[in-house]
Scaffold this motif. Structure first.
Motif, PDB file in Angstrom:
ATOM      1  N   SER A  56       0.626  -1.337   0.026  1.00  0.00           N
ATOM      2  CA  SER A  56      -0.024   0.004   0.042  1.00  0.00           C
ATOM      3  C   SER A  56       1.015   1.242   0.050  1.00  0.00           C
ATOM      4  N   ASP A  57       2.228   1.241   0.406  1.00  0.00           N
ATOM      5  CA  ASP A  57       2.926   2.272   0.313  1.00  0.00           C
ATOM      6  C   ASP A  57       3.963   2.409  -0.971  1.00  0.00           C
ATOM      7  N   ALA A  58       3.495   1.661  -2.161  1.00  0.00           N
ATOM      8  CA  ALA A  58       4.316   1.571  -3.062  1.00  0.00           C
ATOM      9  C   ALA A  58       3.998   3.215  -4.118  1.00  0.00           C
ATOM     10  N   ARG A  59       5.115   3.836  -4.476  1.00  0.00           N
ATOM     11  CA  ARG A  59       5.033   4.922  -5.041  1.00  0.00           C
ATOM     12  C   ARG A  59       5.193   4.836  -6.490  1.00  0.00           C
ATOM     13  N   ARG A  60       5.692   4.010  -7.149  1.00  0.00           N
ATOM     14  CA  ARG A  60       5.855   4.102  -8.630  1.00  0.00           C
ATOM     15  C   ARG A  60       5.611   2.466  -8.883  1.00  0.00           C
ATOM     16  N   LEU A  61       4.603   2.670  -9.974  1.00  0.00           N
ATOM     17  CA  LEU A  61       4.098   1.115 -10.516  1.00  0.00           C
ATOM     18  C   LEU A  61       4.434   1.329 -12.211  1.00  0.00           C
ATOM     19  N   ASP A  62       4.848   0.354 -12.687  1.00  0.00           N
ATOM     20  CA  ASP A  62       5.284   0.499 -14.158  1.00  0.00           C
ATOM     21  C   ASP A  62       4.582  -0.917 -14.827  1.00  0.00           C
ATOM     22  N   PHE A  63       3.651  -0.788 -15.524  1.00  0.00           N
ATOM     23  CA  PHE A  63       2.905  -1.756 -16.192  1.00  0.00           C
ATOM     24  C   PHE A  63       3.254  -1.588 -17.797  1.00  0.00           C
ATOM     25  N   SER A  64       4.166  -0.927 -18.107  1.00  0.00           N
ATOM     26  CA  SER A  64       4.387  -0.793 -19.746  1.00  0.00           C
ATOM     27  C   SER A  64       4.691  -2.018 -19.978  1.00  0.00           C
ATOM     28  N   HIS A  65       4.643  -2.048 -21.615  1.00  0.00           N
ATOM     29  CA  HIS A  65       4.847  -3.145 -22.495  1.00  0.00           C
ATOM     30  C   HIS A  65       4.075  -4.827 -22.133  1.00  0.00           C
ATOM     31  N   ASN A  66       2.948  -4.357 -21.900  1.00  0.00           N
ATOM     32  CA  ASN A  66       2.217  -5.627 -21.335  1.00  0.00           C
ATOM     33  C   ASN A  66       1.125  -5.662 -22.458  1.00  0.00           C
ATOM     34  N   LYS A  67      -0.029  -6.539 -22.347  1.00  0.00           N
ATOM     35  CA  LYS A  67      -1.159  -6.829 -23.121  1.00  0.00           C
ATOM     36  C   LYS A  67      -2.319  -6.519 -22.509  1.00  0.00           C
ATOM     37  N   ILE A  68      -2.351  -5.707 -21.632  1.00  0.00           N
ATOM     38  CA  ILE A  68      -3.593  -5.298 -20.616  1.00  0.00           C
ATOM     39  C   ILE A  68      -4.534  -4.632 -21.533  1.00  0.00           C
ATOM     40  N   LYS A  69      -5.753  -4.994 -21.380  1.00  0.00           N
ATOM     41  CA  LYS A  69      -6.938  -4.614 -22.393  1.00  0.00           C
ATOM     42  C   LYS A  69      -7.748  -3.681 -21.590  1.00  0.00           C
ATOM     43  N   THR A  70      -8.200  -3.811 -20.419  1.00  0.00           N
ATOM     44  CA  THR A  70      -9.165  -2.872 -19.670  1.00  0.00           C
ATOM     45  C   THR A  70      -8.350  -2.417 -18.358  1.00  0.00           C
ATOM     46  N   VAL A  71      -8.999  -1.287 -17.725  1.00  0.00           N
ATOM     47  CA  VAL A  71      -8.533  -0.838 -16.464  1.00  0.00           C
ATOM     48  C   VAL A  71      -9.979  -0.625 -15.990  1.00  0.00           C
ATOM     49  N   SER A  72     -10.050  -1.293 -14.812  1.00  0.00           N
ATOM     50  CA  SER A  72     -11.426  -1.538 -14.134  1.00  0.00           C
ATOM     51  C   SER A  72     -11.721  -0.548 -13.190  1.00  0.00           C
ATOM     52  N   ARG A  73     -12.855  -0.309 -12.823  1.00  0.00           N
ATOM     53  CA  ARG A  73     -13.307   0.819 -11.829  1.00  0.00           C
ATOM     54  C   ARG A  73     -12.565   0.672 -10.394  1.00  0.00           C
ATOM     55  N   ARG A  74     -12.039   1.630  -9.789  1.00  0.00           N
ATOM     56  CA  ARG A  74     -11.216   1.891  -8.644  1.00  0.00           C
ATOM     57  C   ARG A  74     -10.028   0.519  -8.524  1.00  0.00           C
ATOM     58  N   GLN A  75      -9.492   0.355  -9.648  1.00  0.00           N
ATOM     59  CA  GLN A  75      -8.509  -0.584 -10.071  1.00  0.00           C
ATOM     60  C   GLN A  75      -7.402  -0.453  -8.923  1.00  0.00           C
ATOM     61  N   PHE A  76      -6.908   0.621  -8.731  1.00  0.00           N
ATOM     62  CA  PHE A  76      -5.750   1.021  -7.589  1.00  0.00           C
ATOM     63  C   PHE A  76      -6.181   1.862  -6.460  1.00  0.00           C
ATOM     64  N   SER A  77      -7.445   1.564  -6.128  1.00  0.00           N
ATOM     65  CA  SER A  77      -7.920   2.246  -4.819  1.00  0.00           C
ATOM     66  C   SER A  77      -7.209   2.096  -3.528  1.00  0.00           C
ATOM     67  N   GLY A  78      -6.516   0.921  -3.326  1.00  0.00           N
ATOM     68  CA  GLY A  78      -5.749   0.784  -2.092  1.00  0.00           C
ATOM     69  C   GLY A  78      -4.364   1.642  -2.046  1.00  0.00           C
ATOM     70  N   LEU A  79      -3.725   1.946  -3.521  1.00  0.00           N
ATOM     71  CA  LEU A  79      -2.584   2.626  -3.301  1.00  0.00           C
ATOM     72  C   LEU A  79      -2.545   4.173  -3.128  1.00  0.00           C
ATOM     73  N   THR A  80      -2.854   4.435  -2.070  1.00  0.00           N
ATOM     74  CA  THR A  80      -3.049   6.104  -1.613  1.00  0.00           C
ATOM     75  C   THR A  80      -1.755   6.654  -1.736  1.00  0.00           C
ATOM     76  N   GLN A  81      -0.436   6.059  -1.750  1.00  0.00           N
ATOM     77  CA  GLN A  81       0.935   6.714  -1.728  1.00  0.00           C
ATOM     78  C   GLN A  81       1.234   6.769  -3.245  1.00  0.00           C
ATOM     79  N   LEU A  82       0.671   6.165  -3.985  1.00  0.00           N
ATOM     80  CA  LEU A  82       1.320   6.011  -5.546  1.00  0.00           C
ATOM     81  C   LEU A  82       1.310   7.333  -6.239  1.00  0.00           C
ATOM     82  N   GLN A  83       2.669   7.620  -6.642  1.00  0.00           N
ATOM     83  CA  GLN A  83       2.928   9.017  -7.380  1.00  0.00           C
ATOM     84  C   GLN A  83       3.138   8.790  -8.824  1.00  0.00           C
ATOM     85  N   ASP A  84       3.516   7.792  -9.186  1.00  0.00           N
ATOM     86  CA  ASP A  84       3.854   7.515 -10.840  1.00  0.00           C
ATOM     87  C   ASP A  84       3.179   6.340 -11.293  1.00  0.00           C
ATOM     88  N   LEU A  85       2.240   6.253 -12.222  1.00  0.00           N
ATOM     89  CA  LEU A  85       1.736   4.999 -12.803  1.00  0.00           C
ATOM     90  C   LEU A  85       2.031   4.962 -14.251  1.00  0.00           C
TER      91      LEU A  85
END
Length: 603
Positions: A56-85
């Motif tokens: 929950s304290d992650a600040r940067r998430l990198d999901f680039s260069h994958n095959k993700i098709k959909t981003v769902s509602r409140r997909q990242f709701s628990g990552l309150t400290q996230l700064q870079d997605l």
């Protein structure tokens, strides 16, 4: 005991680095986690959807260069400290409303190179702290009203390389702190003026590779804080309206790789704060004199790869801060010192890539070759043959007066030319000149005006003055002026035109051009036009008599008809008497009742 303590301490240290949550699954399978930086990289791991199980304290998430098709509602709701997605370089075609809800500390969001076609209103709900958003290289067709309304702190928006055909008027509503907007390679056919007017904090606007053909008046109204405007690769742009940039306080203006055939003087003259101007890769042929004087703060002008044939004297007059001129790869043969307000202020000069004629006009440049900065590209002589392909740095000071020379302009034939002709005659006055460089030839008319190459009185391409179908008012003294960088010369000629008698043929100008007609014919035509009636008195009397007889005949016929009608009037019956028998009031048979009679009037 000591070894056991070390092992125990190391274990606790590792647990602390992972936030005491290794057993809770803080690093999803196939991802790389960096607890010390609070970063998680799942780039290029062939994910089909966003994985779960992050700290929950992650600040940067990198999901680039994958095959993700959909981003769902409140997909990242628990990552309150996230700064870079980073969700770039996937195949995302759907982002649900409130997909990023809960990321109240997110500063950077990258959605570059996906398959988004439309962004529903509410997708970016909750991103009140976002500073940077990258939507480039998608398939977005339209920005709807209020798409970005909650992104009050957004400072930079990358929206290039989409299929945009329309930006709604309130699409940028709420972007009150946006400072930089990039729109690149879209299908827009007009400036989205109303939408841009919402961005009153905008300082940098970049619009590349568009199919817009013109900048209309007030194209960027209300953008008072805009400092940098970049327009490039608009191959159809050939018109810039005189008030298209009104209200702007630009310090940098770039309009390159377009189809401008002339410097847009009227549009840029009001840019009093402009310092940097780039008009490169436009088919501009001349920089005219005394038309840039309003750009008092201009320091740099770039016009690379154009069609420049000349820069007129006084082109940069009044520009006391002018420091750099870059006109590389044009068709310039020379650059005179009189072009500049002060050559002492000039610091950088790019003349390479031009067919330079190394004569007295460029002597001032060569003499400053050690002080001027050519930006690593030495100018090279193209002519004359004696110095062809020699670089400016290769000339010694001693040989300059011998090589960089000019011959003053002079008129070759100075014999008096006086023409006394009758009206309607065509007259030619010769003015041949010599000099190095080739002198220019200008004719001044008897009323002190410069004679143009068109019209009845004109200058031919060889410098000859032609007066076609001379008129009396053409009489007077004409002056031929020749000049080049080394000197000037002049010659006066006289024209005396005598009016023709009234019965002589003279030319006159009609809708079909110059034609000939005699004075007698013209007078007859005028007399005929002056006749008030198209026929004589005899014809008028006959016509009047015939009309009167026709009127009498019509009246007689009417009287005859009325006579016969009055004679037959006595035989007409004006009343009718009708007998009748009323029906019995009882049904069935019965005796006949008493009859009746009534009289009615006929009309």
């Amino acid at each position: 005991m000591f070894v056991e303590s070390v092992v125990r301490w190391g274990t606790w240290s590792i647990l602390l680095q992972f936030g005491l949550g290794v057993s809770a699954g803080v690093c999803p399978s196939r991802c790389v986690c960096r607890p010390e930086a609070k970063e998680v990289s799942c780039s290029g791991k062939h994910f089909l959807s966003v994985p779960e199980g992050f700290s929950s304290d992650a600040r940067r998430l990198d999901f680039s260069h994958n095959k993700i098709k959909t981003v769902s509602r409140r997909q990242f709701s628990g990552l309150t400290q996230l700064q870079d997605l980073d969700l770039s370089d996937n195949i995302i075609s759907m982002i649900e409303v409130e997909a990023f809800q809960g990321l109240q500390n997110l500063r950077t969001l990258r959605l570059k190179n996906n398959r988004l076609k439309i962004i529903p209103v509410g997708v970016f709900s909750g991103l009140s702290s976002l500073r940077f958003l990258d939507l480039s290289q998608n398939e977005i067709l339209v920005f709807l009203d209020y798409t970005f309304k909650e992104m009050v702190n957004l400072q930079m928006l990358e929206a290039g390389e989409n299929d945009l055909v329309f930006i709604s008027q309130r699409a940028f509503y709420g972007l009150q702190n946006l400072q930089e907007l990039n729109i690149d390679r879209s299908n827009l056919t007009a400036i989205p003026t109303e939408a841009l007017s919402q961005l009153q904090s905008l300082t940098h606007l970049q619009m590349l590779r568009l199919t817009i053909t013109a900048l209309p008046n007030n194209a960027f109204r209300r953008l008072h804080r805009l400092r940098s405007l970049l327009i490039a690769n608009w191959p159809a742009l050939d018109t810039i309206a005189s008030n298209s940039l009104i209200g702007l306080n630009l310090t940098s203006l770039v309009i390159t790789s377009c189809n401008l055939s002339a410097v847009p003087y009227s549009a840029i003259r009001q840019l009093a704060y402009l310092r940097f101007l780039d008009l490169s890769y436009n088919p501009i042929t001349v920089i005219q004199g005394n038309l840039l004087g309003d750009l008092l703060r201009l320091q740099e002008l770039h016009l690379v790869g154009g069609s420049l044939l000349r820069i007129e004297p006084g082109a940069f007059r009044g520009l006391v801060h002018f420091r750099m001129l870059n006109v590389t790869s044009n068709q310039l043969s020379s650059l005179e010192e009189s072009v500049f307000h002060s050559v002492g202020n000039l610091q950088v000069l790019r003349l390479d890539g031009n067919p330079l004629a190394c004569d007295c006009r460029l002597l001032w440049v060569v003499r400053r070759r050690l002080r001027l900065n050519f930006d690593g590209h030495q100018p090279t002589c193209f002519s004359p043959d004696a110095v062809r392909l020699r670089k400016f740095k290769d000339f010694s000071e001693k040989e300059l007066p011998r090589l960089f020379t000019c011959r003053p302009a002079r008129i070759l034939d100075r014999r008096p030319q006086e023409a006394r002709v009758e009206e309607g005659t065509t007259v030619l006055f010769s003015c041949k000149a010599d000099g190095d460089p080739l002198p220019s030839i200008t004719w001044i008319s008897s009323n002190k005006k410069v004679v143009s190459p068109t019209g009845r009185v004109r200058v031919l391409h060889n410098g000859t003055l032609e007066v076609r179908f001379a008129q009396v008012q053409d009489s007077g003294t004409y002056q031929c002026l020749v000049g080049n960088a080394a000197g000037n010369d002049s010659l006066n000629v006289g024209l005396h035109v005598k009016g023709l008698p009234r019965n002589r043929t003279i030319p006159f100008y009609s809708d079909e051009g110059w034609v000939e007609s005699s004075n007698t014919q013209a007078a007859n035509s005028s007399a005929q036009m002056a006749k008030p009636y198209p026929f004589d008195a005899k014809t008028l009397i006959i016509a009047t008599t015939m009309g009167f007889l026709s009127f009498l005949s019509s009246v007689a016929i009417c009287f005859v008809f009325m006579f016969f009608w009055s004679q037959s009037k006595g035989q007409i019956k004006h009343t009718a008497t009708i007998d009748f028998v009323p029906r019995s009031s009882m049904g069935g048979g019965g005796g006949e009742g008493d009859g009746g009679r009534f009289t009615m009037k006929l009309i």
